[in-house]
Enzyme design. Structure first.
Site, short mmCIF file in Angstrom:
data_model
loop_
_atom_site.label_atom_id
_atom_site.label_comp_id
_atom_site.label_asym_id
_atom_site.label_seq_id
_atom_site.Cartn_x
_atom_site.Cartn_y
_atom_site.Cartn_z
N TYR A 41 74.15 25.51 -69.73
CA TYR A 41 73.36 25.75 -68.52
C TYR A 41 73.89 27.07 -67.97
O TYR A 41 75.08 27.17 -67.64
CB TYR A 41 73.59 24.64 -67.48
N THR B 77 69.55 25.19 -71.93
CA THR B 77 68.61 24.31 -71.24
C THR B 77 68.03 25.06 -70.05
O THR B 77 68.76 25.47 -69.15
CB THR B 77 69.30 23.02 -70.79
N LYS C 267 65.78 25.48 -74.64
CA LYS C 267 65.40 24.07 -74.64
C LYS C 267 64.70 23.73 -73.31
O LYS C 267 65.27 23.93 -72.24
CB LYS C 267 66.64 23.19 -74.80
N HIS D 149 63.07 17.23 -71.13
CA HIS D 149 64.36 16.69 -70.69
C HIS D 149 64.36 15.16 -70.72
O HIS D 149 64.99 14.50 -69.90
CB HIS D 149 64.68 17.20 -69.28
#
Length: 368
Positions: free
Chosen positions: A141, A167, A242, A266
């Site tokens: 992240y 992500t 992602k 997610h």
């Protein structure tokens, strides 16, 4: 609240599909941890839809094909994989089993499955890297503390991680009502050990009639395309984004140098009522047009689901909740068994649809 049972020491004969692990995992996980791992955002519509959308798709049966010499093998980013099943990043796995991510990576190595280690893992990336015998990727992240993130990338590269999975779909946590009702909090002894020392984000609480999330540091420090460009400038590792569901985002990701995309919502844990990932996949695949590999996660519960994802444009899939159920139920053995079941089901589905290799799986594998 129930007292969790100890992990299984052998796999019961009744476990013949990955869904069978859920009940055993539930018995071995406390209420709050179960809400964290198994719950979704808000009314959990998207979390359910991920699986239900696969069930609506039908396969096209082909017969009397030559199948000798078939294989599930592939190459991704210069890495050889025995099959297109990878383990998705999942945080705090010590909540499910004392060995946590170490049990997961042992299972992945035994079954030749790629694994993506969560940035919020409860074991250090070096510990996991030392025992890995299969391709290992690291999830990130991005955060305003760029020196820390750059050092984290350096650590991952030194420890043998071969790709970065960023992500991008969770700049804030989703509204996870099931977690809220269960009062989920991390217990003592479980933390995101790889993030120790990272500059903390200022805390901010929105109260009724007082301000907005848009005025908070959560909004002003959210990851943007500029952060992806910065990451591209500091590492030569393949970068996958992602959480891409929109074709326009896919175009932009490729334009700024992303090496791969993961079509993901997610697991339905951030924003409810998003489309199922298998429904979003074809439009993203049409825009990408083979320029970079596309992976998919969300709702994969059967080998036929994997076949459907590959038919609609994915190169591989990531599984999340199924292997976490295996971990909670039986540790490394449970995770390995989940991978084995999915790979076996995929091979059967390929044989019965006349697809000898992954390259032979395409849009005409789906019945229209």
């Amino acid at each position: 609240m129930h007292a969790p049972l100890p992990p299984l020491t052998q796999i019961p004969a009744q476990i013949v599909a990955v869904a069978d692990y859920e009940a055993y995992a539930r018995e071995r996980t406390d209420e709050a941890a179960w809400a964290y791992f198994d719950g979704g955002a808000a009314d959990e519509i998207t979390a359910r839809e991920n699986s239900e959308a696969f069930q609506r798709l039908r396969l096209r049966r082909r017969v009397l094909r030559e199948m000798a010499g078939g294989s599930t093998s592939l190459r991704l980013f210069g890495q050889s994989l025995a099959h297109p099943i990878l383990l998705a990043p999942a945080a705090y796995q010590k909540l499910l089993h004392p060995d946590g991510e170490l049990a997961t990576v042992l299972a992945a190595s035994a079954m030749q499955a790629g694994m993506v280690l969560s940035a919020q893992a409860s074991r250090t990336l070096e510990e996991v890297g030392q025992v890995a015998r299969a391709p290992l990727w690291f999830q990130l992240y991005l955060h305003p503390d760029r020196p820390f993130i750059e050092e984290l990338v350096r650590r991952a590269q030194s420890a043998g991680y071969r790709a970065l999975v960023v992500t991008v779909d969770a700049p804030v946590n989703g509204v996870r009502n099931r977690e809220q009702r269960a009062g989920f909090e991390l217990p003592a002894g479980v933390e995101a050990v790889n993030l120790r020392g990272m500059q903390a984000m200022p805390s901010y609480t929105v109260r009724a009639g007082e301000g907005s999330l848009f005025d908070s540091p959560l909004a002003t420090s959210a990851t943007t395309w500029r952060d992806i460009e910065w990451l591209r400038s500091v590492t030569g590792l393949p970068i996958l984004l992602k959480g891409v569901l929109d074709p326009d985002d896919a175009r932009r990701a490729i334009a700024i140098g992303a090496d791969g995309l993961i079509v993901s919502n997610h697991g339905g844990r951030v924003l409810d009522t998003l489309p199922a990932t298998i429904d979003a996949l074809p439009r993203v695949a049409a825009v990408v047009a083979g320029r970079v590999p596309i992976l998919l996660d969300g709702g994969v519960r059967r080998g036929t689901d994997i076949l459907k994802a590959l038919a609609l444009g994915a190169s591989a899939v990531l599984v999340g909740r199924p292997y976490l159920h295996g971990l909670a139920a039986a540790g490394a053995v449970g995770v390995a068994h989940v991978i084995h079941l999915l790979r076996t089901e995929l091979e059967i589905a390929m044989l019965l649809t006349g697809c000898r290799t992954l390259d032979e799986i395409g849009p005409d594998t789906i019945w229209h």
